[in-house]
Design a protein around this motif. Structure first.
Motif, PDB file in Angstrom:
ATOM      1  N   GLY A 199     -50.447   7.460  58.667  1.00 24.29           N
ATOM      2  CA  GLY A 199     -50.568   7.497  57.236  1.00 24.29           C
ATOM      3  C   GLY A 199     -51.278   8.758  56.760  1.00 24.29           C
ATOM      4  N   ARG A 200     -52.356   9.103  57.455  1.00 27.38           N
ATOM      5  CA  ARG A 200     -53.110  10.302  57.058  1.00 27.38           C
ATOM      6  C   ARG A 200     -52.268  11.559  57.224  1.00 27.38           C
ATOM      7  N   GLU A 201     -51.459  11.605  58.270  1.00 32.37           N
ATOM      8  CA  GLU A 201     -50.582  12.766  58.482  1.00 32.37           C
ATOM      9  C   GLU A 201     -49.554  12.882  57.362  1.00 32.37           C
ATOM     10  N   ILE A 202     -49.023  11.749  56.933  1.00 30.57           N
ATOM     11  CA  ILE A 202     -48.045  11.763  55.853  1.00 30.57           C
ATOM     12  C   ILE A 202     -48.704  12.240  54.560  1.00 30.57           C
ATOM     13  N   VAL A 203     -49.894  11.721  54.272  1.00 26.01           N
ATOM     14  CA  VAL A 203     -50.608  12.143  53.060  1.00 26.01           C
ATOM     15  C   VAL A 203     -50.908  13.640  53.109  1.00 26.01           C
ATOM     16  N   ALA A 204     -51.285  14.151  54.271  1.00 26.89           N
ATOM     17  CA  ALA A 204     -51.535  15.595  54.404  1.00 26.89           C
ATOM     18  C   ALA A 204     -50.260  16.389  54.122  1.00 26.89           C
ATOM     19  N   SER A 205     -49.115  15.886  54.582  1.00 25.15           N
ATOM     20  CA  SER A 205     -47.853  16.590  54.326  1.00 25.15           C
ATOM     21  C   SER A 205     -47.476  16.516  52.848  1.00 25.15           C
ATOM     22  N   ILE A 206     -47.853  15.428  52.177  1.00 24.10           N
ATOM     23  CA  ILE A 206     -47.633  15.333  50.731  1.00 24.10           C
ATOM     24  C   ILE A 206     -48.490  16.372  50.015  1.00 24.10           C
ATOM     25  N   ALA A 207     -49.734  16.508  50.433  1.00 27.11           N
ATOM     26  CA  ALA A 207     -50.618  17.520  49.832  1.00 27.11           C
ATOM     27  C   ALA A 207     -50.045  18.920  50.038  1.00 27.11           C
ATOM     28  N   ASP A 208     -49.508  19.191  51.221  1.00 21.87           N
ATOM     29  CA  ASP A 208     -48.883  20.496  51.481  1.00 21.87           C
ATOM     30  C   ASP A 208     -47.691  20.721  50.556  1.00 21.87           C
ATOM     31  N   ALA A 209     -46.891  19.675  50.352  1.00 21.10           N
ATOM     32  CA  ALA A 209     -45.734  19.804  49.463  1.00 21.10           C
ATOM     33  C   ALA A 209     -46.172  20.062  48.027  1.00 21.10           C
ATOM     34  N   LEU A 210     -47.255  19.406  47.596  1.00 22.67           N
ATOM     35  CA  LEU A 210     -47.781  19.654  46.247  1.00 22.67           C
ATOM     36  C   LEU A 210     -48.259  21.094  46.109  1.00 22.67           C
ATOM     37  N   ASP A 211     -48.919  21.593  47.155  1.00 26.18           N
ATOM     38  CA  ASP A 211     -49.325  23.005  47.147  1.00 26.18           C
ATOM     39  C   ASP A 211     -48.098  23.900  47.030  1.00 26.18           C
ATOM     40  N   GLY A 212     -47.024  23.528  47.714  1.00 29.07           N
ATOM     41  CA  GLY A 212     -45.781  24.287  47.633  1.00 29.07           C
ATOM     42  C   GLY A 212     -45.196  24.275  46.228  1.00 29.07           C
ATOM     43  N   LEU A 213     -45.298  23.126  45.550  1.00 37.93           N
ATOM     44  CA  LEU A 213     -44.812  23.059  44.168  1.00 37.93           C
ATOM     45  C   LEU A 213     -45.606  24.006  43.285  1.00 37.93           C
ATOM     46  N   ARG A 214     -46.919  23.996  43.478  1.00 37.96           N
ATOM     47  CA  ARG A 214     -47.776  24.888  42.681  1.00 37.96           C
ATOM     48  C   ARG A 214     -47.434  26.350  42.943  1.00 37.96           C
ATOM     49  N   ALA A 215     -47.012  26.658  44.151  1.00 46.16           N
ATOM     50  CA  ALA A 215     -46.658  28.026  44.516  1.00 46.16           C
ATOM     51  C   ALA A 215     -45.181  28.315  44.255  1.00 46.16           C
ATOM     52  N   ALA A 216     -44.484  27.348  43.656  1.00 44.94           N
ATOM     53  CA  ALA A 216     -43.062  27.482  43.327  1.00 44.94           C
ATOM     54  C   ALA A 216     -42.204  27.736  44.560  1.00 44.94           C
ATOM     55  N   ARG A 217     -42.582  27.124  45.687  1.00 45.95           N
ATOM     56  CA  ARG A 217     -41.781  27.239  46.906  1.00 45.95           C
ATOM     57  C   ARG A 217     -40.509  26.423  46.725  1.00 45.95           C
TER      58      ARG A 217
END
Length: 102
Positions: A1-19
């Protein structure tokens, strides 16, 4: 679960960076987390809670329930289940149709 949440946080960072791949990644990781949580809840409902219901009765049950309510009040910053359900409804209304809220 924690790994999935970390990957969600990475994806949100990607959205902020317009990846470019961030929205797809976020959607996939969120779906993975939903599946994970549903399985976790099913295991609790079908095993742990049933076993606890069979073992606890009377005053012991009330003591456990009172302690649970106290923990939940602290864990959710004093918000009630109703407060959290209202917050979830707002998020669903805002994001369920793919609207980014921008």
């Amino acid at each position: 679960g924690r790994e999935i949440v970390a990957s969600i946080a990475d994806a949100l960072d990607g959205l902020r960076a317009a990846r470019a791949d961030a929205a797809t990644s976020l959607r996939n990781r969120a779906a993975e987390y939903i599946d994970f949580i549903r399985g976790h809840i099913a295991r609790e409902d079908d095993g742990i809670f049933e076993m606890a219901d069979n073992l606890l009765a009377g005053p012991a049950c009330r003591t456990v329930c009172d302690a649970y309510e106290a923990v939940c009040a602290r864990r959710f910053d004093g918000r009630s289940v109703s407060d959290l359900e209202r917050a979830a409804a707002v998020l669903i209304d805002r994001y369920a149709d793919g609207d980014s809220g921008r």
